[in-house]
Write a protein that holds these residues in place. Structure first.
Motif, short mmCIF file in Angstrom:
data_model
loop_
_atom_site.label_atom_id
_atom_site.label_comp_id
_atom_site.label_asym_id
_atom_site.label_seq_id
_atom_site.Cartn_x
_atom_site.Cartn_y
_atom_site.Cartn_z
N ALA A 207 0.84 -1.21 0.00
CA ALA A 207 0.00 0.00 0.00
C ALA A 207 0.87 1.25 0.00
O ALA A 207 0.57 2.22 -0.71
N SER A 208 1.92 1.23 0.77
CA SER A 208 2.84 2.37 0.84
C SER A 208 3.41 2.68 -0.53
O SER A 208 3.48 3.84 -0.94
N ASN A 209 3.80 1.65 -1.26
CA ASN A 209 4.35 1.83 -2.60
C ASN A 209 3.29 2.30 -3.59
O ASN A 209 3.55 3.17 -4.41
N GLU A 210 2.10 1.74 -3.51
CA GLU A 210 1.04 2.09 -4.45
C GLU A 210 0.52 3.51 -4.24
O GLU A 210 0.14 4.19 -5.19
N TYR A 211 0.47 3.96 -2.99
CA TYR A 211 -0.11 5.26 -2.67
C TYR A 211 0.92 6.31 -2.26
O TYR A 211 0.56 7.42 -1.89
N ASN A 212 2.20 5.93 -2.30
CA ASN A 212 3.28 6.84 -1.93
C ASN A 212 3.04 7.45 -0.54
O ASN A 212 3.04 8.67 -0.38
N ILE A 213 2.81 6.58 0.42
CA ILE A 213 2.59 7.04 1.79
C ILE A 213 3.74 6.61 2.69
O ILE A 213 4.39 5.59 2.44
N ASP A 214 3.98 7.40 3.71
CA ASP A 214 5.03 7.14 4.68
C ASP A 214 4.43 6.29 5.80
O ASP A 214 3.55 6.75 6.53
N LEU A 215 4.88 5.05 5.94
CA LEU A 215 4.31 4.16 6.95
C LEU A 215 4.52 4.67 8.37
O LEU A 215 3.74 4.34 9.27
N LYS A 216 5.52 5.52 8.58
CA LYS A 216 5.72 6.11 9.91
C LYS A 216 4.60 7.09 10.26
O LYS A 216 4.43 7.47 11.41
N LYS A 217 3.83 7.49 9.25
CA LYS A 217 2.68 8.38 9.45
C LYS A 217 1.37 7.61 9.30
O LYS A 217 0.34 8.19 8.98
N CYS A 218 1.43 6.31 9.53
CA CYS A 218 0.25 5.46 9.40
C CYS A 218 -0.05 4.76 10.73
O CYS A 218 0.79 4.70 11.61
N VAL A 219 -1.25 4.22 10.80
CA VAL A 219 -1.72 3.54 12.00
C VAL A 219 -2.32 2.21 11.60
O VAL A 219 -3.04 2.12 10.60
N VAL A 220 -2.03 1.18 12.39
CA VAL A 220 -2.66 -0.13 12.25
C VAL A 220 -3.62 -0.29 13.42
O VAL A 220 -3.25 -0.05 14.56
N ILE A 221 -4.85 -0.69 13.10
CA ILE A 221 -5.84 -0.98 14.13
C ILE A 221 -6.28 -2.43 13.93
O ILE A 221 -6.73 -2.81 12.85
N GLY A 222 -6.13 -3.23 14.97
CA GLY A 222 -6.51 -4.63 14.88
C GLY A 222 -6.73 -5.27 16.23
O GLY A 222 -6.45 -4.66 17.27
N ASP A 223 -7.20 -6.52 16.20
CA ASP A 223 -7.51 -7.23 17.43
C ASP A 223 -6.58 -8.41 17.69
O ASP A 223 -6.78 -9.14 18.66
N ARG A 224 -5.56 -8.60 16.89
CA ARG A 224 -4.70 -9.77 17.03
C ARG A 224 -3.22 -9.40 17.14
O ARG A 224 -2.80 -8.34 16.67
#
Length: 174
Positions: free
Chosen positions: A103-120
């Motif tokens: 996703a980072s490569n496809e959308y040119n986003i910085d993963l350090k500015k991203c959030v993961v939300i999950g239950d596992r």
């Protein structure tokens, strides 16, 4: 908002609906508060990506297209799906961070500015490996992730432990 956020990656089963086990499209129901959380993120112009392991696809129990259609219908910008079972030894199955990197490569986003939300635990480990912020929700398998499976990610601390996805998004908006 705490920081500028490029994107939020959200797990499916147990995080936005369903429960501890996979529920296939057509039978899956969003938690009522998940709809509000997605709306809030959309109103802020934040990209929302689903990222999920769905081994039933490789067993012929559903299709990637069915999952994508469902998740896009819920308001996600794109769905990143690993269709493989644990025994298939693929590189995209969480806890790998490959889906996040794609996703980072496809959308040119910085993963350090991203959030993961999950239950596992696998969600937390994928986020940690990619350098994202991590929020564990207590819906679905959240209690198991903190208790029974804590040893699998013991060196990693979630940035926040949320009651549910709406609490997670509200925390992000502080």
């Amino acid at each position: 908002m705490k920081d500028i956020i490029d994107a939020v990656f959200i797990d499916r089963d147990g995080t936005i609906g369903g429960g501890c086990s996979a529920v296939y499209p057509g039978e899956f129901e969003l938690y009522p508060f998940a709809k509000e959380a997605i709306k809030l993120l959309k109103s802020l112009g934040i990209k929302i990506f689903a990222f999920t392991n769905q081994p039933g696809i490789s067993r012929g129990e559903s299709t990637i297209q069915d999952f994508e259609r469902e998740l896009l219908g819920f308001g996600f910008d794109k769905a990143y799906i690993c269709p493989h079972g644990e025994d298939e030894k693929c590189s995209c199955r969480k806890p790998s961070s490959e889906l996040l990197i794609k996703a980072s490569n496809e959308y040119n986003i910085d993963l350090k500015k991203c959030v993961v939300i999950g239950d596992r635990w696998s969600d937390m480990l994928a986020g940690s490996n990619a350098g994202t912020k991590k929020i564990l929700v207590m819906t679905g398998a959240g209690n198991e992730a903190l208790g029974k499976y804590r040893s699998k990610w013991s060196s990693i601390q979630p940035d926040y432990i949320a009651e549910n996805i709406l609490d997670a998004v509200s925390w992000l908006m502080l």
